[in-house]
Design a protein around this motif. Structure first.
Motif, PDB file in Angstrom:
ATOM      1  N   ARG A 186       0.836  -1.203   0.000  1.00 29.75           N
ATOM      2  CA  ARG A 186       0.000   0.000   0.000  1.00 29.75           C
ATOM      3  C   ARG A 186       0.865   1.244   0.000  1.00 29.75           C
ATOM      4  N   GLU A 187       0.213   2.395  -0.011  1.00 27.65           N
ATOM      5  CA  GLU A 187       0.929   3.670  -0.058  1.00 27.65           C
ATOM      6  C   GLU A 187       1.837   3.864   1.163  1.00 27.65           C
ATOM      7  N   LYS A 188       1.292   3.679   2.355  1.00 31.69           N
ATOM      8  CA  LYS A 188       2.077   3.953   3.565  1.00 31.69           C
ATOM      9  C   LYS A 188       2.351   2.716   4.406  1.00 31.69           C
TER      10      LYS A 188
ATOM     11  N   CYS B 196       6.771  -0.185   1.548  1.00 29.38           N
ATOM     12  CA  CYS B 196       5.568   0.524   1.122  1.00 29.38           C
ATOM     13  C   CYS B 196       5.910   1.451  -0.049  1.00 29.38           C
ATOM     14  N   LYS B 197       4.896   1.864  -0.800  1.00 30.15           N
ATOM     15  CA  LYS B 197       5.114   2.645  -2.020  1.00 30.15           C
ATOM     16  C   LYS B 197       5.774   3.991  -1.751  1.00 30.15           C
ATOM     17  N   SER B 198       5.373   4.693  -0.680  1.00 31.51           N
ATOM     18  CA  SER B 198       5.942   6.017  -0.401  1.00 31.51           C
ATOM     19  C   SER B 198       7.435   5.921  -0.079  1.00 31.51           C
TER      20      SER B 198
ATOM     21  N   ARG C  82       9.397   5.273  -3.280  1.00 38.06           N
ATOM     22  CA  ARG C  82       9.563   6.505  -4.061  1.00 38.06           C
ATOM     23  C   ARG C  82      10.660   7.383  -3.472  1.00 38.06           C
TER      24      ARG C  82
END
Length: 132
Positions: free
Chosen positions: A61-63, A106-108, A111
């Motif tokens: 997920r994002e976070k 996680c995705k964040s 990145r």
């Protein structure tokens, strides 16, 4: 059932105050906790060793990243945590259908790391200031 739900809401409220949770995570946690509290209160046997059904496609997920083996939420799935399930990161990726080189973060955070690496440009040779 109302008392079980109230107790579950208090627990989730406390959890949400210390970490970011999606609406889906909150709802799921309330349901699981209410059912668990009810089962304990009624004397039913709660199987903690039962496999947690986490869809590997929705785990990253994002976070947060959910461990497909136990359902716990992390920012990074470490070797140490996977060892508690008797797996290496490679075995974990293979078992849950992830690509061999997929980072278990996680995705964040992924990145952020990618951005930092691009800024550092480690693949280029650096010129030294000692050239005169």
């Amino acid at each position: 059932m109302e008392d079980y739900l109230q107790e579950a809401l208090e627990i989730v409220k406390a959890q949400a105050s210390v970490r970011t949770m999606t609406e889906e995570e909150i709802t799921s946690m309330v349901q699981k906790l209410a059912a668990g509290i009810k089962a304990i209160a009624e004397g039913d046997v709660v199987e903690s060793g039962a496999p947690v059904a986490v869809d590997p496609q929705k785990a990253i997920r994002e976070k947060s990243i959910l461990c497909c083996a136990c359902g716990k939420s992390f920012k990074v799935l470490t070797k140490k945590h996977l060892a508690t399930h008797g797996m290496t990161p490679e075995e974990y990726r293979e078992q849950y259908g992830y690509k061999k080189k997929l980072p278990l973060v996680c995705k964040s955070l992924q990145r952020e790391r990618r951005k930092k690496m691009k800024e550092m440009q480690l693949w280029t040779k650096r010129t030294t200031a000692k050239k005169k």
